[in-house]
Design an enzyme around this catalytic site. Structure first.
Site, short mmCIF file in Angstrom:
data_model
loop_
_atom_site.label_atom_id
_atom_site.label_comp_id
_atom_site.label_asym_id
_atom_site.label_seq_id
_atom_site.Cartn_x
_atom_site.Cartn_y
_atom_site.Cartn_z
N SER A 186 -24.84 3.29 -33.89
CA SER A 186 -26.17 2.84 -33.54
C SER A 186 -26.24 1.33 -33.70
O SER A 186 -25.48 0.60 -33.08
CB SER A 186 -27.22 3.54 -34.39
OG SER A 186 -28.53 3.19 -33.97
N HIS A 245 -26.36 4.70 -29.49
CA HIS A 245 -27.80 4.70 -29.23
C HIS A 245 -28.15 3.56 -28.28
O HIS A 245 -28.04 2.39 -28.63
CB HIS A 245 -28.58 4.53 -30.54
CG HIS A 245 -28.47 5.70 -31.46
ND1 HIS A 245 -28.77 5.62 -32.79
CD2 HIS A 245 -28.10 6.98 -31.23
CE1 HIS A 245 -28.59 6.81 -33.36
NE2 HIS A 245 -28.17 7.64 -32.42
N ASP A 276 -28.71 9.66 -38.22
CA ASP A 276 -28.21 10.43 -37.08
C ASP A 276 -26.68 10.48 -37.14
O ASP A 276 -26.02 9.47 -37.36
CB ASP A 276 -28.65 9.78 -35.76
CG ASP A 276 -28.27 10.62 -34.56
OD1 ASP A 276 -28.21 11.86 -34.68
OD2 ASP A 276 -28.00 10.04 -33.49
#
Length: 353
Positions: free
Chosen positions: A173, A199, A296
Site C-alpha cells: 500500500s 492499493h 490489509d
C-alpha cells in the site's frame, strides 16, 4: 512514482493525517516523500543517513521534547522545518533562523485543506536550506544494484521455476509503488508467475504496470479476468477490482477479477488476493507483504502460512510505513521478516525449490 523534486521527511502523529499527507505529496511531482514516521527518534536516524530538503511535522500539540528536536534538527542538521500545529510557535521562540522555520494552518485530520499553503512554504524552506546538495533519486535503502544483479544472475533452475504449481503473491500500500518496483526490478526473467495487489484507484494501475515494465526483465501486464498465469510474468491488480487466483483445470492458475465491497477499506484488497492464493496454491506459493498503512493483507497472509506457503514481510527499517508488515508480523503470518533489498534473494530461493 516520485523521482524528482524536493526530498521530504514527514513526522505525523495519526494515521488519518498520515494517509492524507501522503496522498497530497505523492500527487505533486515537486516532492519525493522519502519517509513517514510518528517517532522523532527514528526521524533523527533518517536525517543521519539521508539528505533531506525539508522536514514537515503534523502534530496538534508540540511537547517540549518535540520543540527541542526541531531546534536541534535545524541547528545541527541544517534541515528546514515546516510545522502544522494548533500551538502558537515561532522561530524566535525556538531560537532558530526565521528562514529555516515555518508554520502553517492546522486542520486535524484534514491536511488537504492546506495544500497550497504547504506547497508554498516547503518550496521556500527548501530553497533557503543552508546546505544544498544536488537532489538525488530516492532509494529505499542504499543498494549496489550491480552487486545484486551479480548475486541473482544465473541462479534460477529452469526445471524448478517453471513448475506450474509455483506462484508468488505480493501486496503493498503506502510506499509500495517504489518498494514493489525495487523488488521486481532486481529479478531475472526466469521466475514463477507473480501476482501483485498495490492499493491504487482505477486508472492508475496501467501506468504502474508500464513503469515496472520499463525497469524489469520479466513480462508485466494488468491482470484480466480468466487469464492464464505464466512463468516469467507479473500480473498487476487493476484499480477498482479485486484480483483473485483460481486453480486451473489442467494445472497452473487463472486470474479472476470481480467487483465487490471494500476489504479493510480497499479495492483491490491484499487480503482478498492472499486468501485466494492460500486456497488455490497452498504450500506451493510464496506470499510477500510490503510497506503500507493499516492491516490489509495480514489475515490473508496468515491463511497462506497456515496452508504451508513461504511468507515474507518487509522489516520496519526499510518500510516507508510499517503498518501492514507490522500487523502481519504480530499476527504470526510472517515466516521471515527482512529488509526490502533481501526480498528478491528470498524469491530466488523459493523459485529454486
Amino acid at each position: 512514482m516520485l523521482t524528482e523534486g524536493y526530498s521530504i521527511l514527514a513526522v505525523i502523529e495519526d494515521d488519518k493525517t498520515c494517509a492524507a499527507v501522503y496522498a497530497l505529496l505523492e500527487k505533486d511531482q515537486k516532492y519525493r516523500l522519502c519517509r513517514i514516521t510518528a517517532d522523532f527518534h527514528k526521524a533523527g536516524k533518517e536525517l543521519q543517513h539521508h539528505a533531506m530538503d525539508a522536514v514537515i511535522i503534523f502534530m496538534e500539540h508540540l511537547s517540549p521534547s518535540a520543540k527541542a528536536w526541531i531546534k536541534n534538527t535545524i541547528e545541527k542538521s541544517a534541515v528546514p522545518v515546516l510545522v502544522s500545529t494548533a500551538d502558537k510557535i515561532s522561530a524566535r521562540e525556538l531560537g532558530v533562523e526565521e528562514t529555516m522555520f515555518r508554520t502553517c494552518s492546522f486542520a486535524s485530520g484534514t491536511p488537504m485543506s492546506i495544500v497550497s499553503e504547504i506547497n508554498i512554504k516547503i518550496r521556500v524552506l527548501a530553497q533557503n536550506k543552508k546546505k544544498m546538495p544536488a537532489p538525488q533519486q530516492h532509494k529505499v535503502r542504499n543498494v549496489d544494484i550491480n552487486i545484486v544483479n551479480r548475486i541473482l544472475s544465473g541462479t534460477i533452475n529452469g526445471d524448478n521455476y517453471a513448475k506450474p504449481e509455483k506462484l508468488i503473491a505480493i501486496g503493498a500500500s503506502m510506499g509500495g509503488v517504489e518498494a514493489v518496483t525495487k523488488v521486481l526490478s532486481m529479478l531475472p526473467a526466469q521466475m514463477p508467475g507473480i501476482v501483485v495487489t498495490q492499493h491504487m484507484p482505477p486508472g492508475f494501475t496501467s501506468m504502474f504496470a508500464k513503469s515496472i515494465k520499463d525497469v524489469c526483465e520479466l513480462k508485466v501486464q494488468e491482470a484480466v479476468d480468466c487469464g492464464v498465469i505464466e512463468p516469467g510474468t507479473i500480473y498487476i491488480a487493476p484499480g477498482g477490482k479485486h484480483l483473485t487466483v483460481k486453480a486451473g483445470e489442467n494445472g497452473g492458475y487463472i486470474t479472476r477479477l470481480r467487483l465487490g465491497e471494500r476489504v479493510e477499506g480497499h479495492i483491490p484488497s491484499v487480503t482478498t488476493l492472499f486468501e485466494s492464493v492460500a486456497a488455490a496454491a497452498g504450500k506451493h506459493a510464496m506470499g510477500i507483504i510490503l510497506t503500507g498503512m493499516g492491516g490489509d493483507g495480514a489475515a490473508g497472509l496468515l491463511k497462506m502460512r497456515q496452508a504451508g506457503a513461504f511468507t515474507v514481510g518487509q522489516d520496519e527499517a526499510s518500510s516507508l510505513v510499517y503498518g501492514m508488515p507490522r500487523v502481519a508480523f504480530e499476527l504470526g503470518a510472517v515466516s521471515k521478516q527482512v529488509p526490502l533489498e533481501q526480498i528478491p534473494r528470498n524469491m530466488i530461493t523459493y523459485a529454486n525449490r
